[in-house]
Scaffold this motif. Structure first.
Motif, PDB file in Angstrom:
ATOM      1  N   ARG A  43     -51.447 -18.135 -55.208  1.00  0.00           N
ATOM      2  CA  ARG A  43     -50.638 -19.082 -54.440  1.00  0.00           C
ATOM      3  C   ARG A  43     -50.875 -18.833 -52.948  1.00  0.00           C
ATOM      4  NH1 ARG A  43     -46.304 -17.419 -57.987  1.00  0.00           N
ATOM      5  NH2 ARG A  43     -44.904 -17.052 -56.233  1.00  0.00           N
ATOM      6  N   ILE A  44     -51.824 -19.572 -52.382  1.00  0.00           N
ATOM      7  CA  ILE A  44     -52.133 -19.456 -50.966  1.00  0.00           C
ATOM      8  C   ILE A  44     -51.737 -20.742 -50.274  1.00  0.00           C
ATOM      9  CG2 ILE A  44     -53.919 -17.719 -51.216  1.00  0.00           C
ATOM     10  CD1 ILE A  44     -55.998 -19.876 -51.259  1.00  0.00           C
ATOM     11  N   ALA A  45     -51.516 -20.666 -48.964  1.00  0.00           N
ATOM     12  CA  ALA A  45     -50.812 -21.742 -48.280  1.00  0.00           C
ATOM     13  C   ALA A  45     -51.703 -22.779 -47.617  1.00  0.00           C
ATOM     14  CB  ALA A  45     -49.868 -21.146 -47.234  1.00  0.00           C
ATOM     15  N   PHE A  90     -57.901 -17.020 -45.635  1.00  0.00           N
ATOM     16  CA  PHE A  90     -56.838 -17.939 -46.030  1.00  0.00           C
ATOM     17  C   PHE A  90     -55.495 -17.450 -45.521  1.00  0.00           C
ATOM     18  CE2 PHE A  90     -57.809 -14.878 -49.328  1.00  0.00           C
ATOM     19  CZ  PHE A  90     -56.572 -14.333 -49.646  1.00  0.00           C
ATOM     20  N   GLN A  91     -54.549 -18.377 -45.510  1.00  0.00           N
ATOM     21  CA  GLN A  91     -53.189 -18.072 -45.086  1.00  0.00           C
ATOM     22  C   GLN A  91     -52.333 -17.818 -46.314  1.00  0.00           C
ATOM     23  OE1 GLN A  91     -51.120 -21.155 -42.769  1.00  0.00           O
ATOM     24  NE2 GLN A  91     -51.097 -19.689 -41.089  1.00  0.00           N
ATOM     25  N   LEU A  92     -51.489 -16.788 -46.248  1.00  0.00           N
ATOM     26  CA  LEU A  92     -50.652 -16.439 -47.395  1.00  0.00           C
ATOM     27  C   LEU A  92     -49.463 -17.377 -47.492  1.00  0.00           C
ATOM     28  CD1 LEU A  92     -52.393 -13.872 -46.995  1.00  0.00           C
ATOM     29  CD2 LEU A  92     -50.400 -12.534 -47.668  1.00  0.00           C
ATOM     30  N   LYS A 109     -46.261  -5.046 -46.456  1.00  0.00           N
ATOM     31  CA  LYS A 109     -47.247  -4.081 -45.987  1.00  0.00           C
ATOM     32  C   LYS A 109     -48.649  -4.631 -46.241  1.00  0.00           C
ATOM     33  CE  LYS A 109     -44.810   0.360 -46.589  1.00  0.00           C
ATOM     34  NZ  LYS A 109     -44.886   1.666 -47.299  1.00  0.00           N
ATOM     35  N   PRO A 110     -49.595  -4.324 -45.347  1.00  0.00           N
ATOM     36  CA  PRO A 110     -50.980  -4.767 -45.596  1.00  0.00           C
ATOM     37  C   PRO A 110     -51.550  -4.081 -46.836  1.00  0.00           C
ATOM     38  CG  PRO A 110     -50.687  -4.028 -43.317  1.00  0.00           C
ATOM     39  CD  PRO A 110     -49.458  -3.601 -44.069  1.00  0.00           C
ATOM     40  N   GLY A 148     -55.189 -13.442 -45.284  1.00  0.00           N
ATOM     41  CA  GLY A 148     -55.958 -12.704 -46.275  1.00  0.00           C
ATOM     42  C   GLY A 148     -57.434 -13.027 -46.157  1.00  0.00           C
ATOM     43  N   THR A 149     -58.255 -12.059 -46.570  1.00  0.00           N
ATOM     44  CA  THR A 149     -59.707 -12.262 -46.606  1.00  0.00           C
ATOM     45  C   THR A 149     -60.235 -11.725 -47.923  1.00  0.00           C
ATOM     46  OG1 THR A 149     -59.921 -12.010 -44.208  1.00  0.00           O
ATOM     47  CG2 THR A 149     -61.921 -11.765 -45.514  1.00  0.00           C
ATOM     48  N   LEU A 150     -60.986 -12.562 -48.615  1.00  0.00           N
ATOM     49  CA  LEU A 150     -61.639 -12.170 -49.856  1.00  0.00           C
ATOM     50  C   LEU A 150     -63.137 -12.169 -49.594  1.00  0.00           C
ATOM     51  CD1 LEU A 150     -60.956 -11.455 -52.805  1.00  0.00           C
ATOM     52  CD2 LEU A 150     -61.257 -13.876 -53.360  1.00  0.00           C
TER      53      LEU A 150
END
Length: 418
Positions: free
Chosen positions: A228-230, A248-250, A256-257, A279-281
């Motif tokens: 579920r990403i924004a 992407f934006q959470l 916590k990171p 976030g980065t994948l």
């Protein structure tokens, strides 16, 4: 019996109004197949007892957090002697009975069975309508967040440890055993010594409840791991073009990171990093030659010396000794390029739409190393300029490559943290 009521402070109230709690309630409503639950429908509770067995111990303190529709309050019911327990339980049941949902931490295993046992011992026959999990929705935060133990590789799952993962440190330092010791000391103490001991017990119960509110923030990790990403994903390639960074934006901010390295099913190693909101994948490319196997192999001939296929309509121009009827394992077209692994979806009804989208460009055609290979790939040829996705969008995932990358990131997160 002592019954105190205090309005929650601003921070505690904020935790109940944040999107994390609403997201959790939405997930629970969907899983249980019940009408949508609002925060104001919920009553958080925690009990303090003189032991672990309801046959030989009793409840001396129950704390609750609930809303009257305009403000959130902390209720605490406290007794000194066992003969007051019936009044304590009756007061709690009367309050709890006005709410649709009971929220607790590990209450399925301890709190609810203990309360049912003590209600029966005190002949409170109407307790089943409040305490029965068949009659009333119950949310056990321990059970709800249990998947995080494997996904985040947590050492423990007790509440105080999860509070630390939610970046909150309680002021209370009493263990469960010390709480019982302090209660018996309170019950035996002179009147001038009781207020101090009582304050310690109430503080412990308060922090147990406040801790539950902070643990709600962990819903952000479950949201991330379920894809579920924004927002739309931004794709950036590494300098040597061997790794794709999907940014992407959470949907929910993380307490916590996190940074985790995860093996994909094809053996490639990807890396996830996420901080409060972003976030980065990182996905390594498969660079080389892969094969696209044609399902309609009966309409093709295979040319062994050229290691290629031709359609039967032109195969008659090739001498018979240089051609043979194609089989499923040799009816392929080779392609050299850069490829990404396709997410694997379980055979479930809720996955049908995503499965349909994965069968369309740019995820199709599907490439493999060999016919027997279980790992599937798609060719990556996206560039950030608008000219790249103009011609084929009408035959592909709605929105073209940008939407496809968002879908890809969402499904890949679900797969690697399944």
């Amino acid at each position: 019996m002592l019954h105190t009521v205090h309005a929650l402070d601003a921070e505690e109230t904020r935790l109940l109004e944040e999107e994390s709690f609403r997201s959790l309630l939405g997930t629970v409503s969907s899983e249980k197949g019940i009408e949508a639950v609002n925060p104001e429908d919920c009553l958080f509770f925690d009990i303090e007892t003189t032991g672990l067995s309801s046959d030989t111990s009793f409840v001396f303190l129950i704390g609750c957090i609930c809303s009257d529709g305009t403000c959130w309050y902390l209720h605490q019911f406290f007794i000194r002697l066992v003969h007051e327990e019936k009044e304590l339980l009756s007061s709690f049941l009367e309050l709890a009975g006005t709410y649709r949902v009971l929220v607790h931490f590990n209450g399925t295993t301890f709190d609810l069975p203990f309360l049912r046992g003590r209600a029966a011992a005190n002949h409170l026959e109407d307790s089943d309508t409040v305490l029965s999990e068949d009659e009333r929705c119950s949310i056990d935060l321990y059970q709800h967040f249990r998947p995080l133990r494997r996904k985040l590789q947590l050492a423990h799952m007790n509440q105080s440890f999860l509070e630390q993962q939610a970046d909150w440190m309680r002021e209370d330092t009493l263990s469960g055993r010390e709480v019982v010791t302090r209660f018996w000391a309170y019950a035996a103490a002179a009147p001038d010594k009781q207020p101090e001991l009582q304050a310690l017990l109430l503080k412990h119960n308060h922090d147990d409840l406040a801790g539950m509110l902070h643990v709600l923030k962990l819903e952000a990790y479950l949201a991330l791991f379920s894809g579920r990403i924004a927002s739309n994903v931004i794709a950036e390639e590494s300098g040597n073009q061997t790794v794709l960074n999907l940014r992407f934006q959470l949907q929910l901010p993380l307490p916590k990171p996190i940074g985790q390295s995860v093996l994909l099913s094809d053996g490639a190693q990807c890396f996830l990093h996420a901080d409060a909101a972003l976030g980065t994948l990182q996905i390594p490319f498969y660079t080389g030659t892969l094969r696209y196997f044609i399902s309609d192999y009966k309409n093709y001939y295979y040319l062994p010396f050229e290691n290629q296929i031709v359609h039967k309509s032109v195969a008659s121009y090739v001498a018979k000794e240089y051609r043979e009827k194609a089989r499923p394992d040799n009816c392929f077209v080779e392609k050299e390029g850069r490829f990404l692994p396709l997410p694997k979806l379980r055979q479930r009804p809720e996955n049908e739409r995503d499965r349909s989208l994965l069968s369309q460009p740019p995820f199709a055609p599907v490439f493999r190393e060999s016919y027997e290979s279980k790992e599937h790939y798609f060719e990556y040829n996206f560039t950030n300029n608008s000219e790249n996705h103009s011609k084929n969008d009408s035959e592909s995932v709605p929105g073209g490559w940008p939407e496809a990358l968002t879908l890809y990131t969402r499904l890949l997160l679900r797969q690697i943290f399944r």
